[in-house]
Design a protein around this motif. Structure first.
Motif, short mmCIF file in Angstrom:
data_model
loop_
_atom_site.label_atom_id
_atom_site.label_comp_id
_atom_site.label_asym_id
_atom_site.label_seq_id
_atom_site.Cartn_x
_atom_site.Cartn_y
_atom_site.Cartn_z
N ALA A 115 0.84 -1.20 0.00
CA ALA A 115 0.00 0.00 0.00
C ALA A 115 0.87 1.25 0.00
O ALA A 115 1.83 1.34 0.78
CB ALA A 115 -0.92 0.00 1.21
N HIS A 116 0.53 2.24 -0.85
CA HIS A 116 1.31 3.47 -0.98
C HIS A 116 0.46 4.73 -0.92
O HIS A 116 1.03 5.83 -0.95
CB HIS A 116 2.07 3.48 -2.31
CG HIS A 116 3.18 2.49 -2.40
ND1 HIS A 116 4.37 2.62 -1.73
CD2 HIS A 116 3.27 1.32 -3.07
CE1 HIS A 116 5.16 1.59 -1.99
NE2 HIS A 116 4.52 0.79 -2.81
N SER A 117 -0.86 4.62 -0.88
CA SER A 117 -1.67 5.83 -0.94
C SER A 117 -2.94 5.67 -0.10
O SER A 117 -3.30 4.56 0.32
CB SER A 117 -2.06 6.16 -2.38
OG SER A 117 -3.08 5.28 -2.84
N VAL A 118 -3.61 6.81 0.11
CA VAL A 118 -4.88 6.79 0.85
C VAL A 118 -5.91 5.94 0.11
O VAL A 118 -6.65 5.16 0.72
CB VAL A 118 -5.40 8.24 1.05
CG1 VAL A 118 -6.75 8.22 1.78
CG2 VAL A 118 -4.39 9.08 1.82
N LYS A 150 -2.75 10.70 7.53
CA LYS A 150 -1.77 11.03 8.57
C LYS A 150 -0.98 9.80 8.99
O LYS A 150 0.23 9.88 9.24
CB LYS A 150 -2.47 11.66 9.77
CG LYS A 150 -3.01 13.06 9.48
CD LYS A 150 -3.80 13.63 10.64
CE LYS A 150 -4.31 15.04 10.31
NZ LYS A 150 -5.16 15.60 11.39
N SER A 151 -1.65 8.66 9.06
CA SER A 151 -0.95 7.41 9.40
C SER A 151 0.06 7.05 8.32
O SER A 151 1.21 6.68 8.62
CB SER A 151 -1.97 6.29 9.57
OG SER A 151 -1.33 5.06 9.80
N LEU A 152 -0.33 7.17 7.06
CA LEU A 152 0.56 6.87 5.95
C LEU A 152 1.74 7.84 5.92
O LEU A 152 2.89 7.45 5.69
CB LEU A 152 -0.20 6.95 4.62
CG LEU A 152 -1.11 5.76 4.29
CD1 LEU A 152 -2.08 6.14 3.18
CD2 LEU A 152 -0.30 4.56 3.87
N ALA A 153 1.46 9.12 6.15
CA ALA A 153 2.51 10.13 6.13
C ALA A 153 3.58 9.84 7.17
O ALA A 153 4.79 9.99 6.91
CB ALA A 153 1.91 11.52 6.36
N LYS A 154 3.15 9.40 8.33
CA LYS A 154 4.10 9.11 9.41
C LYS A 154 4.99 7.92 9.05
O LYS A 154 6.21 7.96 9.21
CB LYS A 154 3.34 8.83 10.70
CG LYS A 154 4.23 8.55 11.90
CD LYS A 154 3.39 8.30 13.14
CE LYS A 154 4.28 7.98 14.34
NZ LYS A 154 3.48 7.71 15.57
#
Length: 534
Positions: free
Chosen positions: A472-475, A502-506
């Protein structure tokens, strides 16, 4: 964009390895082929331009079935093959593929014996099956399992079984299986051209869409399994290649179970456009579909046509006492069928769903057509052909017939109650998690999982698993395909979007600009779908 160390390592491996087989496209066909070829011991690489199952493979009617409607077309071989594969998937991926009862309502005295004759053949073609055969049912029983049925003139019906599945989850599980068997798998990789020697393809030139770095990848044989984009890839090989695709669009509308109460699925055998329509309980909602509309333009995110929406609403209202309107639609999804037509001009409803394999003068091997129900067999057939076309040394026989998918181990009927008790989940949330993650659920959630949005039943630990194990790489990857929220409830998808970003960004070390870009991609799609519904 920052990428994981594992992805960087895989990109280096791609540039420095001579592969036996290189597969372009990570939908059902590409994933199934990568799994089969890897298990046989071949060195395999697979490139996907977007996310796995981001196209047609996540937008199916969610059925693993023989295809009752093919009985009238005498496609007995296709039906038998699909029903054989149905049995295998029920055994090999029991958390993702489950028996599903259907009711076929009858409104005339002759329909019950007429349909019963056809379903007797259907049962015969299934052979020794893991699901019950068909039987005739009374009016009372039909209404008990499908209370929303139109009652006027209802005589009763036929009950029969097929199977239901989570298409995107099965796609990702297949990709995981291929990787764990040794395949090098990368998404967000776009093919820009082919490497050729003496007029024969020996690899591809590709660009990493995350870092913009270019890489050349060599292989003895290249497979084109890009679905509705097969002609675009074929023209990269040969600009004069004749188009063979006759794509059609199928859309599905999603409603609440309160609006369409049912414990069984229903098949509507007669529609204005000459095909069947299904009404199917799925993931706590009810799905109504599908259409068959010939299309000329191919978009990454196909949108439903307003006429298609109206057609399905009218068809549903013809068979339901509950009256459906646009205001009742929770979500909608559209998929493009990659059908191959001999002359490129046939009515798509008449084109066989059997797969076809084409080989170009330069050696590009293209497979298209087919259906989810037979994707394992398609992977086997394509692997056999790739071995021949690539002049590969025979290694092992196909072993995917008995392949245990990730999540099968540790999965049992007791898992649902165990998750409810251990994590204080609702029955619906426990069912979603068990059916999505199978026997891996408790190891993924850990001792005390963190809800991504209070009261939602979706957890931070799932996102971390999707990033680490499921590419997984995106929202959109998370909300549309790892979870199925985009396809189930557009309003809930909106609420989950920001916390997921926000979870992905972190985890992925995104900048604020990158986070907002990924968030915007999903929100723009939601807005487009809402406008289409009206």
């Amino acid at each position: 964009m920052a990428v994981s160390k594992e992805r960087s390592k895989t990109l280096q491996t791609l540039a420095n390895t001579d592969y036996d087989i290189l597969i372009l496209g990570g939908g059902a066909t590409g994933a199934g082929t990568a799994l089969d070829a890897s298990l046989r011991g071949y060195k395999v690489a697979l490139l996907e331009k977007k996310d796995f199952a981001s196209g047609t493979s996540s937008r199916s009617t969610k059925l693993i079935h023989g295809g009752v409607r093919y009985l009238a077309q005498f496609h007995f071989k296709l039906i038998h093959e699909a029903l054989t594969e149905r049995k295998r998937l029920l055994q090999n991926a029991p958390h993702l593929v489950k028996p599903l009862p259907f009711v076929l309502p009858t409104y005339s005295w002759y329909e019950k014996p007429y349909f019963s004759i056809g379903l007797t053949m259907y049962d015969f073609l299934a052979g020794t099956s893991t699901v019950p055969g068909h039987r005739r049912i009374s009016r009372e029983e039909a209404l008990r399992v499908f209370p929303a049925l139109k009652k006027q003139s209802l005589k009763g019906g036929i009950s029969y079984y097929d199977a239901q599945f989570n298409d995107a989850r099965l796609n990702v599980a297949t990709i995981r299986g291929a990787k764990e068997a040794g395949a090098d798998i990368v998404s967000r990789m776009e093919v820009e051209g082919f490497l050729k020697e003496g007029g024969k393809i020996v690899g591809v030139k590709a660009v990493d869409l995350l870092t913009k770095k270019k890489v050349s990848i060599r292989a003895k044989v290249v497979a084109n399994t890009t679905g509705v984009w097969i002609d675009a890839i074929r023209k990269l090989d040969d600009p004069n290649a004749r188009s063979v695709l006759s794509p059609s669009q199928g859309i599905h509308l999603v409603f609440s179970k309160e609006k369409i109460p049912c414990t069984s699925a229903m098949i509507i055998p007669k529609t204005a456009d000459g095909r069947v329509v299904f009404v199917i309980p799925w993931e706590g909602k009810v799905v109504l579909g599908t259409t068959d509309t010939s299309i000329k333009s191919i978009d990454d995110e196909p949108l439903p046509l307003k006429d298609e929406v109206e057609f399905l609403l009218q068809t549903g209202n013809d068979y339901l006492d509950t009256k459906l309107s646009k205001d009742d639609i929770l979500s909608v999804f559209s998929g493009l069928r990659p059908l191959i037509s001999p002359d490129g001009s046939q009515n798509t409803k008449s084109i066989s769903r059997e797969e076809a394999i084409l080989v170009s003068d330069s050696g590009l091997v293209t497979m298209s057509g087919g259906k989810w129900s037979t994707y394992r067999k398609m992977g086997e057939d394509l692997t056999d052909r790739l071995i021949t076309e690539g002049g590969l040394t025979h290694k092992k026989e196909c072993s995917t017939m008995d392949f245990s998918f990730p999540g099968k181990e540790g999965y049992s009927p007791n898992l649902y109650k165990s998750l409810q008790n251990k994590y204080n989940l609702t029955k619906g949330d426990a069912t979603r998690i068990a059916d999505s993650l199978g026997g891996e659920a408790e190891s993924i959630l850990g001792k005390k999982p963190t809800e991504i949005l209070k009261g939602s039943g979706y957890f931070e630990e799932e996102i971390q698993h999707f990033i680490e194990k499921e590419f997984a790489h995106s929202v959109s990857d998370i909300i549309a395909r790892r979870w199925r929220v985009l396809f189930l409830d557009l309003q809930l998808a909106k609420k989950l979007a920001d916390p997921v970003s926000k979870s992905l960004a972190k985890t992925l070390s995104w900048t604020e600009v990158q986070r907002k870009d990924s968030l915007k991609e999903l929100k723009d799609l939601i807005l487009s779908l809402e406008k289409t519904i009206g």
